[in-house]
Design a protein around this motif. Structure first.
Motif, PDB file in Angstrom:
ATOM      1  N   ARG A 145       0.845  -1.072   0.186  1.00 61.11           N
ATOM      2  CA  ARG A 145      -0.062  -0.081  -0.048  1.00 61.11           C
ATOM      3  C   ARG A 145       0.815   1.266  -0.116  1.00 61.11           C
ATOM      4  O   ARG A 145       1.742   1.297   0.828  1.00 61.11           O
ATOM      5  CB  ARG A 145      -1.022   0.019   1.024  1.00 61.11           C
ATOM      6  CG  ARG A 145      -2.009  -0.901   1.109  1.00 61.11           C
ATOM      7  CD  ARG A 145      -2.699  -1.281   2.472  1.00 61.11           C
ATOM      8  NE  ARG A 145      -1.707  -1.503   3.743  1.00 61.11           N
ATOM      9  CZ  ARG A 145      -2.222  -1.387   4.865  1.00 61.11           C
ATOM     10  NH1 ARG A 145      -3.159  -0.932   5.161  1.00 61.11           N
ATOM     11  NH2 ARG A 145      -1.318  -1.658   5.732  1.00 61.11           N
ATOM     12  N   PHE A 147       0.612   5.327   0.429  1.00 58.98           N
ATOM     13  CA  PHE A 147      -0.314   6.254   1.293  1.00 58.98           C
ATOM     14  C   PHE A 147       0.509   7.645   0.796  1.00 58.98           C
ATOM     15  O   PHE A 147       1.770   7.899   1.189  1.00 58.98           O
ATOM     16  CB  PHE A 147      -0.442   6.407   2.587  1.00 58.98           C
ATOM     17  CG  PHE A 147      -1.461   5.152   3.059  1.00 58.98           C
ATOM     18  CD1 PHE A 147      -2.709   5.298   3.158  1.00 58.98           C
ATOM     19  CD2 PHE A 147      -1.079   3.981   3.122  1.00 58.98           C
ATOM     20  CE1 PHE A 147      -3.899   4.451   3.369  1.00 58.98           C
ATOM     21  CE2 PHE A 147      -1.985   2.692   3.539  1.00 58.98           C
ATOM     22  CZ  PHE A 147      -3.267   3.201   3.669  1.00 58.98           C
ATOM     23  N   THR A 170      -2.208  -1.020  -3.952  1.00 56.28           N
ATOM     24  CA  THR A 170      -3.229  -0.009  -3.464  1.00 56.28           C
ATOM     25  C   THR A 170      -2.371   1.390  -3.299  1.00 56.28           C
ATOM     26  O   THR A 170      -1.361   1.313  -2.677  1.00 56.28           O
ATOM     27  CB  THR A 170      -4.030  -0.505  -2.233  1.00 56.28           C
ATOM     28  OG1 THR A 170      -4.463  -1.726  -2.327  1.00 56.28           O
ATOM     29  CG2 THR A 170      -4.959   0.839  -1.851  1.00 56.28           C
ATOM     30  N   VAL A 171      -3.114   2.296  -3.844  1.00 56.60           N
ATOM     31  CA  VAL A 171      -2.671   3.485  -3.653  1.00 56.60           C
ATOM     32  C   VAL A 171      -3.888   4.510  -3.131  1.00 56.60           C
ATOM     33  O   VAL A 171      -4.923   4.446  -3.876  1.00 56.60           O
ATOM     34  CB  VAL A 171      -2.176   4.371  -5.168  1.00 56.60           C
ATOM     35  CG1 VAL A 171      -1.718   5.583  -4.949  1.00 56.60           C
ATOM     36  CG2 VAL A 171      -0.729   3.533  -5.712  1.00 56.60           C
ATOM     37  N   GLN A 172      -3.420   5.227  -2.279  1.00 56.46           N
ATOM     38  CA  GLN A 172      -4.442   5.941  -1.705  1.00 56.46           C
ATOM     39  C   GLN A 172      -3.844   7.480  -1.150  1.00 56.46           C
ATOM     40  O   GLN A 172      -2.638   7.486  -0.735  1.00 56.46           O
ATOM     41  CB  GLN A 172      -4.813   5.285  -0.266  1.00 56.46           C
ATOM     42  CG  GLN A 172      -6.107   6.177   0.270  1.00 56.46           C
ATOM     43  CD  GLN A 172      -6.621   5.453   1.435  1.00 56.46           C
ATOM     44  OE1 GLN A 172      -6.363   4.366   1.781  1.00 56.46           O
ATOM     45  NE2 GLN A 172      -7.622   6.136   2.298  1.00 56.46           N
ATOM     46  N   ALA A 173      -4.762   8.804  -1.250  1.00 59.72           N
ATOM     47  CA  ALA A 173      -3.981   9.826  -0.900  1.00 59.72           C
ATOM     48  C   ALA A 173      -4.881  10.266   0.232  1.00 59.72           C
ATOM     49  O   ALA A 173      -6.075  10.229  -0.076  1.00 59.72           O
ATOM     50  CB  ALA A 173      -3.935  10.920  -2.042  1.00 59.72           C
ATOM     51  N   VAL A 174      -4.498  10.691   1.178  1.00 60.63           N
ATOM     52  CA  VAL A 174      -5.243  11.407   2.367  1.00 60.63           C
ATOM     53  C   VAL A 174      -4.922  12.504   2.560  1.00 60.63           C
ATOM     54  O   VAL A 174      -3.588  13.176   2.337  1.00 60.63           O
ATOM     55  CB  VAL A 174      -5.085  10.416   3.432  1.00 60.63           C
ATOM     56  CG1 VAL A 174      -5.455   9.137   3.526  1.00 60.63           C
ATOM     57  CG2 VAL A 174      -3.251  10.301   4.068  1.00 60.63           C
ATOM     58  N   ARG A 179     -11.985  17.818   4.015  1.00 65.16           N
ATOM     59  CA  ARG A 179     -12.813  17.016   5.006  1.00 65.16           C
ATOM     60  C   ARG A 179     -13.996  17.967   5.423  1.00 65.16           C
ATOM     61  O   ARG A 179     -13.736  19.022   5.906  1.00 65.16           O
ATOM     62  CB  ARG A 179     -12.091  16.256   5.962  1.00 65.16           C
ATOM     63  CG  ARG A 179     -11.459  15.060   5.389  1.00 65.16           C
ATOM     64  CD  ARG A 179     -10.522  14.442   6.325  1.00 65.16           C
ATOM     65  NE  ARG A 179      -9.444  13.385   5.854  1.00 65.16           N
ATOM     66  CZ  ARG A 179      -9.860  12.163   5.588  1.00 65.16           C
ATOM     67  NH1 ARG A 179     -10.748  11.514   5.829  1.00 65.16           N
ATOM     68  NH2 ARG A 179      -8.948  11.304   5.084  1.00 65.16           N
TER      69      ARG A 179
END
Length: 237
Positions: A145, A147, A170-174, A179
């Motif tokens: 993963r 992030f 898996t690639v995710q940006a946070v 928000r």
């Protein structure tokens, strides 16, 4: 109260400390007295005019306190990619890093594969962005993963995505800025529940490199942009 104002986009010299009106708070808000605030890279970008304040923010920029990602991350991560200065690598070792890699003189993908028997790592927390994207993918293990939490190196890149299918990556940006207030409140609650006890117990300790009075905000930002610091840079109101 006193605040650091950006009079016009530019270098650290455009920062000025002036007296401004105290914030006017609503019925559902609280006024907090700040004892100290840590500089972020976002502060320098806002000063240059390339990172606008959030919609509805105060007309003068706040010195954001987004946390201690830099020092906290080095406390909890196994893999640390270090700068060219030997003291930074040594410092990361003292914080508990198992492997320190000088990314300016070594191929960190090759070192990661070497240290993991060719497998790669399970999780990468990245705040560089574009220039590292392909190399980060190449450094991941099966089901690994990535992030993404920042774009200090830029937002544009070109990548060969074949490895994502081959290794089920898996690639995710946070991020926090976009928000909702409700979601931010949930995050704060989770931090209070899961992170704060570790801070109270001394398991996670902030690393402070240097403190400046608010009147020397420009000098503090010069130090941050030099990247010579190890840990957080504080401004004391």
């Amino acid at each position: 109260m006193r605040a650091v104002l950006i009079m016009s986009p530019g270098g650290p010299e455009v920062l000025q400390v002036q007296e401004v009106e105290n914030p006017r708070i609503g019925d559902d808000e609280v006024l907090i007295k700040i004892g100290a605030t840590a500089l972020n890279r976002a502060d320098t970008l806002q000063r240059k005019g390339s990172y606008p304040p959030p919609e509805g923010a105060s007309p003068y920029p706040r010195l954001e306190c987004a946390g201690t990602v830099e020092s906290a991350g080095k406390n909890v991560t196994r893999w640390t990619v270090g700068d060219e200065e030997v003291e930074k690598l040594t410092f990361c070792k003292e914080l508990g890093a198992d492997v320190c890699i000088n990314y300016k003189t070594e191929d960190f993908v090759a070192r990661v594969k070497e240290e993991t028997g060719g497998k790669g790592v399970d999780v990468i927390l990245d705040n560089v962005g574009g220039p590292y994207f392909q190399r980060n993918l190449n450094s991941l293990n099966v089901n690994g993963r990535l992030f993404i939490i920042g774009f200090q190196g830029g937002t544009i890149t070109e990548a060969n995505l074949r490895c994502m299918l081959a290794r089920c990556l898996t690639v995710q940006a946070v991020g926090l800025r976009t928000r909702s207030p409700e979601n931010k409140a949930l995050i704060v609650s989770e931090v209070e529940k899961n992170v704060w006890p570790a801070i109270v117990a001394g398991k996670v300790k902030p690393v402070v490199y240097k403190s400046f009075p608010l009147s020397e905000a420009a000098e503090a930002q010069r130090l941050m942009e030099s990247s010579k610091h190890i840990g957080k840079i504080l401004l004391i109101p």
